[in-house]
Design an enzyme around this catalytic site. Structure first.
Site, PDB file in Angstrom:
ATOM      1  N   GLY A 101      -4.396   8.029  -3.214  1.00 36.27           N
ATOM      2  CA  GLY A 101      -3.750   8.565  -2.016  1.00 36.27           C
ATOM      3  C   GLY A 101      -2.323   9.029  -2.228  1.00 36.27           C
ATOM      4  O   GLY A 101      -1.631   9.363  -1.264  1.00 36.27           O
ATOM      5  N   GLN A 102      -1.870   9.072  -3.492  1.00 41.74           N
ATOM      6  CA  GLN A 102      -0.482   9.462  -3.778  1.00 41.74           C
ATOM      7  C   GLN A 102      -0.364  10.981  -3.773  1.00 41.74           C
ATOM      8  O   GLN A 102      -1.167  11.672  -4.404  1.00 41.74           O
ATOM      9  CB  GLN A 102      -0.057   8.916  -5.148  1.00 41.74           C
ATOM     10  CG  GLN A 102       1.403   9.122  -5.481  1.00 41.74           C
ATOM     11  CD  GLN A 102       1.778   8.515  -6.839  1.00 41.74           C
ATOM     12  OE1 GLN A 102       0.909   8.251  -7.677  1.00 41.74           O
ATOM     13  NE2 GLN A 102       3.068   8.283  -7.051  1.00 41.74           N
ATOM     14  N   THR A 103       0.616  11.494  -3.057  1.00 42.83           N
ATOM     15  CA  THR A 103       0.830  12.946  -3.020  1.00 42.83           C
ATOM     16  C   THR A 103       2.133  13.369  -3.686  1.00 42.83           C
ATOM     17  O   THR A 103       2.280  14.529  -4.041  1.00 42.83           O
ATOM     18  CB  THR A 103       0.798  13.487  -1.578  1.00 42.83           C
ATOM     19  OG1 THR A 103       1.838  12.868  -0.825  1.00 42.83           O
ATOM     20  CG2 THR A 103      -0.546  13.251  -0.927  1.00 42.83           C
ATOM     21  N   VAL A 104       3.081  12.450  -3.828  1.00 41.67           N
ATOM     22  CA  VAL A 104       4.314  12.737  -4.577  1.00 41.67           C
ATOM     23  C   VAL A 104       4.337  11.799  -5.779  1.00 41.67           C
ATOM     24  O   VAL A 104       4.365  10.575  -5.624  1.00 41.67           O
ATOM     25  CB  VAL A 104       5.579  12.538  -3.709  1.00 41.67           C
ATOM     26  CG1 VAL A 104       6.833  12.719  -4.558  1.00 41.67           C
ATOM     27  CG2 VAL A 104       5.593  13.511  -2.539  1.00 41.67           C
ATOM     28  N   HIS A 108       7.026   5.269  -5.046  1.00 41.05           N
ATOM     29  CA  HIS A 108       7.666   4.939  -3.767  1.00 41.05           C
ATOM     30  C   HIS A 108       6.761   4.014  -2.964  1.00 41.05           C
ATOM     31  O   HIS A 108       5.541   4.021  -3.131  1.00 41.05           O
ATOM     32  CB  HIS A 108       7.980   6.197  -2.958  1.00 41.05           C
ATOM     33  CG  HIS A 108       6.776   7.050  -2.711  1.00 41.05           C
ATOM     34  ND1 HIS A 108       6.276   7.907  -3.663  1.00 41.05           N
ATOM     35  CD2 HIS A 108       5.944   7.149  -1.642  1.00 41.05           C
ATOM     36  CE1 HIS A 108       5.208   8.511  -3.189  1.00 41.05           C
ATOM     37  NE2 HIS A 108       4.966   8.057  -1.975  1.00 41.05           N
ATOM     38  N   HIS A 110       6.020   3.003   1.087  1.00 38.88           N
ATOM     39  CA  HIS A 110       6.246   3.318   2.503  1.00 38.88           C
ATOM     40  C   HIS A 110       6.502   2.018   3.251  1.00 38.88           C
ATOM     41  O   HIS A 110       5.762   1.041   3.072  1.00 38.88           O
ATOM     42  CB  HIS A 110       5.006   3.952   3.133  1.00 38.88           C
ATOM     43  CG  HIS A 110       4.616   5.271   2.558  1.00 38.88           C
ATOM     44  ND1 HIS A 110       4.865   6.461   3.186  1.00 38.88           N
ATOM     45  CD2 HIS A 110       3.979   5.584   1.397  1.00 38.88           C
ATOM     46  CE1 HIS A 110       4.406   7.460   2.442  1.00 38.88           C
ATOM     47  NE2 HIS A 110       3.858   6.955   1.354  1.00 38.88           N
TER      48      HIS A 110
HETATM   49  P1  AMP Z   1       2.451   9.509  -0.732  1.00 33.30           P
HETATM   50  O1  AMP Z   1       1.350  10.314  -0.104  1.00 33.30           O
HETATM   51  O2  AMP Z   1       2.268   8.037  -0.655  1.00 33.30           O
HETATM   52  O3  AMP Z   1       2.717  10.000  -2.143  1.00 33.30           O
HETATM   53  O4  AMP Z   1       3.743   9.807   0.147  1.00 33.30           O
HETATM   54  C1  AMP Z   1       4.569  10.907  -0.033  1.00 33.30           C
HETATM   55  C2  AMP Z   1       5.445  10.978   1.184  1.00 33.30           C
HETATM   56  O5  AMP Z   1       6.582  11.774   0.871  1.00 33.30           O
HETATM   57  C3  AMP Z   1       4.795  11.612   2.419  1.00 33.30           C
HETATM   58  O6  AMP Z   1       4.713  10.645   3.457  1.00 33.30           O
HETATM   59  C4  AMP Z   1       5.720  12.770   2.780  1.00 33.30           C
HETATM   60  O7  AMP Z   1       5.917  12.896   4.160  1.00 33.30           O
HETATM   61  C5  AMP Z   1       7.003  12.379   2.063  1.00 33.30           C
HETATM   62  N1  AMP Z   1       7.863  13.478   1.685  1.00 33.30           N
HETATM   63  C6  AMP Z   1       7.513  14.583   0.978  1.00 33.30           C
HETATM   64  N2  AMP Z   1       8.587  15.375   0.793  1.00 33.30           N
HETATM   65  C7  AMP Z   1       9.633  14.748   1.381  1.00 33.30           C
HETATM   66  C8  AMP Z   1      11.020  15.055   1.531  1.00 33.30           C
HETATM   67  N3  AMP Z   1      11.543  16.187   1.019  1.00 33.30           N
HETATM   68  N4  AMP Z   1      11.805  14.180   2.188  1.00 33.30           N
HETATM   69  C9  AMP Z   1      11.280  13.046   2.702  1.00 33.30           C
HETATM   70  N5  AMP Z   1       9.981  12.697   2.592  1.00 33.30           N
HETATM   71  C10 AMP Z   1       9.172  13.536   1.948  1.00 33.30           C
END
Ligand code: AMP
Ligand code: ZN
Length: 146
Positions: A101-104, A108, A110
């Protein structure tokens, strides 16, 4: 399953750029190893991300010191949320890999303030395979620990 949104090389990812103040973010707390800043998505008011300052893609890439520091910062963020937003509960979520479920792809956690009826839900498909199977899984993990 979600795909990695950010395919940039380590050091050039979205969160690395936030660490260097090249991209704007609402900072909440900073220490030697971690930065806490507001998630742009705000699943609920006060939704914070706790990220490592160093680029590390997943939990498996952290040092023990980073892992400890991240949880300490997450606890501080949870405490601040409790004071500032009076939630009914708090959920920590930490995703690794697209299948996780990781998108970045920069580590990190949450920290999400939760309120009764806030609409957040998780699919959590319990299997209950029985004690013998569970004991077998535990044995595999003990062996992996070495
Ligand atoms: P995940 O899906 O667990 O990798 O979470 C990535 C999170 O990064 C998502 O909840 C996005 O809303 C958040 N996100 C992406 N780009 C940014 C940004 N520039 N500033 C703050 N949050 C971000
Ligand atoms: Zn990064």
């Amino acid at each position: 399953m979600p795909e990695f949104v950010d395919r940039s090389p380590p050091g050039e990812c979205i969160f690395c750029r936030i660490m260097r103040n090249e991209l704007p973010a609402a900072h909440v707390h900073e220490d030697e190893l971690t930065l806490a800043f507001m998630d742009i998505g705000q699943v609920t008011p006060g939704h914070v991300l706790v990220a490592t300052k160093r680029h590390a893609a997943t939990l498996l890439d952290l040092t023990q010191a980073e892992a400890a520091a991240v949880m300490q910062t997450a606890q501080r963020m949870a405490s601040a949320q409790q004071t500032a937003f009076s939630p009914d509960g708090i959920t920590l979520l930490q995703a690794n890999g697209a299948a996780g479920g990781q998108t970045v792809a920069h580590f990190h956690v949450h920290v999400v303030a939760r309120h009764t009826g806030d609409g957040v839900s998780f699919a959590w498909p319990r299997k209950e395979p029985g004690a013998e199977v569970i004991a077998g899984y535990a044995a595999r993990l003990r062996e992996a620990l070495g």
